[in-house]
Design a protein around this motif. Structure first.
Motif, PDB file in Angstrom:
ATOM      1  N   CYS A  58       0.939  -1.260  -0.135  1.00  0.00           N
ATOM      2  CA  CYS A  58      -0.061  -0.244  -0.026  1.00  0.00           C
ATOM      3  C   CYS A  58       0.683   1.348   0.217  1.00  0.00           C
ATOM      4  CB  CYS A  58      -0.696   0.217   1.456  1.00  0.00           C
ATOM      5  SG  CYS A  58      -2.339  -1.231   1.416  1.00  0.00           S
ATOM      6  N   ALA A  59       1.870   1.254   0.944  1.00  0.00           N
ATOM      7  CA  ALA A  59       2.903   2.108   0.269  1.00  0.00           C
ATOM      8  C   ALA A  59       3.366   2.706  -0.525  1.00  0.00           C
ATOM      9  CB  ALA A  59       3.950   2.316   1.946  1.00  0.00           C
ATOM     10  N   LEU A  60       4.098   1.551  -0.932  1.00  0.00           N
ATOM     11  CA  LEU A  60       4.850   1.916  -2.324  1.00  0.00           C
ATOM     12  C   LEU A  60       4.002   2.159  -3.335  1.00  0.00           C
ATOM     13  CD1 LEU A  60       7.942   0.927  -3.340  1.00  0.00           C
ATOM     14  CD2 LEU A  60       6.625  -1.560  -4.205  1.00  0.00           C
ATOM     15  N   GLY A  61       2.679   2.051  -3.439  1.00  0.00           N
ATOM     16  CA  GLY A  61       1.749   2.031  -4.798  1.00  0.00           C
ATOM     17  C   GLY A  61       0.870   3.218  -4.535  1.00  0.00           C
ATOM     18  N   GLU A  62       1.725   3.943  -3.200  1.00  0.00           N
ATOM     19  CA  GLU A  62       0.848   5.152  -3.103  1.00  0.00           C
ATOM     20  C   GLU A  62       2.520   6.387  -3.352  1.00  0.00           C
ATOM     21  OE1 GLU A  62      -2.083   6.063   0.577  1.00  0.00           O
ATOM     22  OE2 GLU A  62      -0.135   6.155   1.418  1.00  0.00           O
ATOM     23  N   GLU A  63       3.454   5.745  -3.241  1.00  0.00           N
ATOM     24  CA  GLU A  63       4.697   6.701  -3.440  1.00  0.00           C
ATOM     25  C   GLU A  63       5.008   6.694  -4.745  1.00  0.00           C
ATOM     26  OE1 GLU A  63       6.671   8.874  -1.288  1.00  0.00           O
ATOM     27  OE2 GLU A  63       5.167   7.658   1.004  1.00  0.00           O
ATOM     28  N   ILE A  64       4.171   6.291  -5.298  1.00  0.00           N
ATOM     29  CA  ILE A  64       5.161   5.714  -6.811  1.00  0.00           C
ATOM     30  C   ILE A  64       3.462   6.472  -7.354  1.00  0.00           C
ATOM     31  CG2 ILE A  64       5.491   4.474  -8.952  1.00  0.00           C
ATOM     32  CD1 ILE A  64       6.470   2.270  -6.538  1.00  0.00           C
ATOM     33  N   HIS A  65       2.342   6.456  -7.173  1.00  0.00           N
ATOM     34  CA  HIS A  65       0.932   6.785  -8.116  1.00  0.00           C
ATOM     35  C   HIS A  65       0.062   7.957  -7.130  1.00  0.00           C
ATOM     36  CE1 HIS A  65       2.166   4.630 -11.696  1.00  0.00           C
ATOM     37  NE2 HIS A  65       2.003   3.552 -10.852  1.00  0.00           N
ATOM     38  N   GLY A  66       0.712   8.129  -5.853  1.00  0.00           N
ATOM     39  CA  GLY A  66      -0.371   9.084  -5.198  1.00  0.00           C
ATOM     40  C   GLY A  66      -1.615   7.977  -3.875  1.00  0.00           C
ATOM     41  N   SER A  67      -2.112   8.635  -3.763  1.00  0.00           N
ATOM     42  CA  SER A  67      -3.234   8.668  -2.461  1.00  0.00           C
ATOM     43  C   SER A  67      -4.275   6.934  -3.825  1.00  0.00           C
ATOM     44  CB  SER A  67      -4.708   8.916  -2.533  1.00  0.00           C
ATOM     45  OG  SER A  67      -5.786   8.417  -1.889  1.00  0.00           O
ATOM     46  N   THR A  68      -4.223   5.908  -3.154  1.00  0.00           N
ATOM     47  CA  THR A  68      -5.138   5.019  -3.991  1.00  0.00           C
ATOM     48  C   THR A  68      -4.071   3.847  -5.042  1.00  0.00           C
ATOM     49  OG1 THR A  68      -6.023   6.098  -5.828  1.00  0.00           O
ATOM     50  CG2 THR A  68      -7.143   5.378  -3.063  1.00  0.00           C
ATOM     51  N   GLY A  69      -2.929   4.379  -5.098  1.00  0.00           N
ATOM     52  CA  GLY A  69      -1.884   4.029  -6.171  1.00  0.00           C
ATOM     53  C   GLY A  69      -1.570   1.963  -6.286  1.00  0.00           C
ATOM     54  N   TYR A  70      -1.987   1.896  -7.162  1.00  0.00           N
ATOM     55  CA  TYR A  70      -0.982   0.494  -7.135  1.00  0.00           C
ATOM     56  C   TYR A  70       0.028  -0.430  -7.896  1.00  0.00           C
ATOM     57  CZ  TYR A  70      -1.335  -4.465  -7.765  1.00  0.00           C
ATOM     58  OH  TYR A  70      -0.686  -5.979  -8.875  1.00  0.00           O
ATOM     59  N   PHE A  71       1.366  -0.564  -7.067  1.00  0.00           N
ATOM     60  CA  PHE A  71       1.680  -0.990  -7.448  1.00  0.00           C
ATOM     61  C   PHE A  71       2.577  -2.596  -6.861  1.00  0.00           C
ATOM     62  CE2 PHE A  71       7.054  -0.871  -9.498  1.00  0.00           C
ATOM     63  CZ  PHE A  71       7.076   0.174 -10.445  1.00  0.00           C
ATOM     64  N   GLY A  72       1.693  -3.286  -7.346  1.00  0.00           N
ATOM     65  CA  GLY A  72       2.395  -4.705  -6.624  1.00  0.00           C
ATOM     66  C   GLY A  72       1.121  -4.737  -5.501  1.00  0.00           C
ATOM     67  N   ARG A  73       0.568  -6.195  -5.478  1.00  0.00           N
ATOM     68  CA  ARG A  73       0.527  -6.854  -3.979  1.00  0.00           C
ATOM     69  C   ARG A  73       0.879  -7.624  -3.648  1.00  0.00           C
ATOM     70  NH1 ARG A  73      -5.607  -9.704  -4.645  1.00  0.00           N
ATOM     71  NH2 ARG A  73      -4.969 -11.134  -6.354  1.00  0.00           N
ATOM     72  N   ASN A  74       1.856  -8.771  -3.851  1.00  0.00           N
ATOM     73  CA  ASN A  74       2.568  -9.646  -3.923  1.00  0.00           C
ATOM     74  C   ASN A  74       3.980  -9.770  -4.645  1.00  0.00           C
ATOM     75  OD1 ASN A  74       2.780 -11.101  -5.852  1.00  0.00           O
ATOM     76  ND2 ASN A  74       0.346 -11.575  -5.098  1.00  0.00           N
ATOM     77  N   LYS A  75       5.403 -10.698  -4.091  1.00  0.00           N
ATOM     78  CA  LYS A  75       6.200  -9.679  -4.547  1.00  0.00           C
ATOM     79  C   LYS A  75       5.773 -11.045  -6.366  1.00  0.00           C
ATOM     80  CE  LYS A  75       7.683 -13.274  -1.517  1.00  0.00           C
ATOM     81  NZ  LYS A  75       8.227 -14.432  -0.991  1.00  0.00           N
ATOM     82  N   GLY A  76       5.203 -11.139  -6.837  1.00  0.00           N
ATOM     83  CA  GLY A  76       4.823 -11.930  -7.922  1.00  0.00           C
ATOM     84  C   GLY A  76       4.629 -10.676  -9.020  1.00  0.00           C
ATOM     85  N   ALA A  77       3.895  -9.973  -7.907  1.00  0.00           N
ATOM     86  CA  ALA A  77       2.960  -8.816  -8.852  1.00  0.00           C
ATOM     87  C   ALA A  77       4.292  -7.317  -8.696  1.00  0.00           C
ATOM     88  CB  ALA A  77       1.881  -8.423  -7.544  1.00  0.00           C
ATOM     89  N   LEU A  78       4.720  -7.442  -7.770  1.00  0.00           N
ATOM     90  CA  LEU A  78       6.009  -6.619  -7.876  1.00  0.00           C
ATOM     91  C   LEU A  78       6.740  -6.418  -9.274  1.00  0.00           C
ATOM     92  CD1 LEU A  78       7.482  -4.178  -6.221  1.00  0.00           C
ATOM     93  CD2 LEU A  78       8.292  -5.863  -4.903  1.00  0.00           C
ATOM     94  N   THR A  79       6.945  -7.669  -9.454  1.00  0.00           N
ATOM     95  CA  THR A  79       7.436  -7.964 -10.737  1.00  0.00           C
ATOM     96  C   THR A  79       7.375  -7.966 -11.795  1.00  0.00           C
ATOM     97  OG1 THR A  79       9.321 -10.181  -9.589  1.00  0.00           O
ATOM     98  CG2 THR A  79       9.401  -9.980 -11.910  1.00  0.00           C
ATOM     99  N   ASP A  80       5.203  -7.983 -11.825  1.00  0.00           N
ATOM    100  CA  ASP A  80       5.487  -7.480 -13.205  1.00  0.00           C
ATOM    101  C   ASP A  80       5.457  -6.038 -13.230  1.00  0.00           C
ATOM    102  OD1 ASP A  80       4.365 -10.613 -13.631  1.00  0.00           O
ATOM    103  OD2 ASP A  80       2.747 -10.019 -12.477  1.00  0.00           O
ATOM    104  N   CYS A  81       5.023  -5.119 -12.108  1.00  0.00           N
ATOM    105  CA  CYS A  81       4.727  -4.129 -11.858  1.00  0.00           C
ATOM    106  C   CYS A  81       6.838  -3.264 -12.465  1.00  0.00           C
ATOM    107  CB  CYS A  81       4.229  -3.291 -10.827  1.00  0.00           C
ATOM    108  SG  CYS A  81       2.928  -3.407  -9.973  1.00  0.00           S
ATOM    109  N   LEU A  82       6.885  -3.744 -11.686  1.00  0.00           N
ATOM    110  CA  LEU A  82       8.778  -3.213 -12.366  1.00  0.00           C
ATOM    111  C   LEU A  82       8.781  -4.207 -13.838  1.00  0.00           C
ATOM    112  CD1 LEU A  82      10.639  -4.708  -8.893  1.00  0.00           C
ATOM    113  CD2 LEU A  82      10.002  -1.671 -10.029  1.00  0.00           C
ATOM    114  N   ARG A  83       8.349  -4.758 -14.488  1.00  0.00           N
ATOM    115  CA  ARG A  83       8.681  -5.016 -15.789  1.00  0.00           C
ATOM    116  C   ARG A  83       7.834  -3.688 -16.990  1.00  0.00           C
ATOM    117  NH1 ARG A  83       6.776 -10.498 -14.744  1.00  0.00           N
ATOM    118  NH2 ARG A  83       9.762 -12.024 -14.789  1.00  0.00           N
ATOM    119  N   GLY A  84       7.326  -3.119 -16.166  1.00  0.00           N
ATOM    120  CA  GLY A  84       6.183  -2.168 -17.088  1.00  0.00           C
ATOM    121  C   GLY A  84       5.194  -2.645 -17.036  1.00  0.00           C
TER     122      GLY A  84
END
Length: 127
Positions: A58-84
């Motif tokens: 939750c904190a990572l998503g907000e830092e990247i995209h602001g309130s209600t931002g998303y950038f993964g919800r587990n390690k696999g999803a984080l990896t997907d997000c980092l791919r672009g």
């Protein structure tokens, strides 16, 4: 919260219990409309902002995209997000303050998350 206009900024998710946080992350995935991919981001994560792995995402998503931002919800999803295609082409550096607290909370997942960032050439500064 969304239907009642109760989302007023960062950390709205902090009042949710552990089970509700996964629901928040799914909501954030569907509500986030990232713009064009940004490059060479510098991110700051504060380990005192969250109390478990879901809170980290939750904190990572907000830092990247602001309130209600998303950038993964587990390690696999984080990896997907980092791919672009999640609004970020590359992250240059993450400064992780209060990382010792995060290390205790996340245990092995802390090391795994650091390794994921480093595999995408993200410099991780632990403070």
């Amino acid at each position: 919260m969304y239907l009642n206009n109760e989302i007023s900024g960062k950390d709205c998710w902090k009042k949710l219990n552990r089970d509700e946080l996964q629901g928040w992350l799914v909501f954030a995935l569907h509500i986030t409309k990232p713009g064009p991919d940004r490059e060479n981001l510098f991110i700051r994560i504060d380990g005192s902002r969250f109390h478990n792995e879901d809170g980290f995402y939750c904190a990572l998503g907000e830092e990247i995209h602001g309130s209600t931002g998303y950038f993964g919800r587990n390690k696999g999803a984080l990896t997907d997000c980092l791919r672009g295609s999640f609004g970020v082409k590359s992250i240059s550096e993450i400064t992780w303050v209060n990382h010792q607290r995060s290390k205790k909370l996340l245990k092995r997942n802390f090391t795994d998350i650091i390794a994921i960032f480093e595999s995408f050439d993200v410099r991780v500064m632990l403070k």
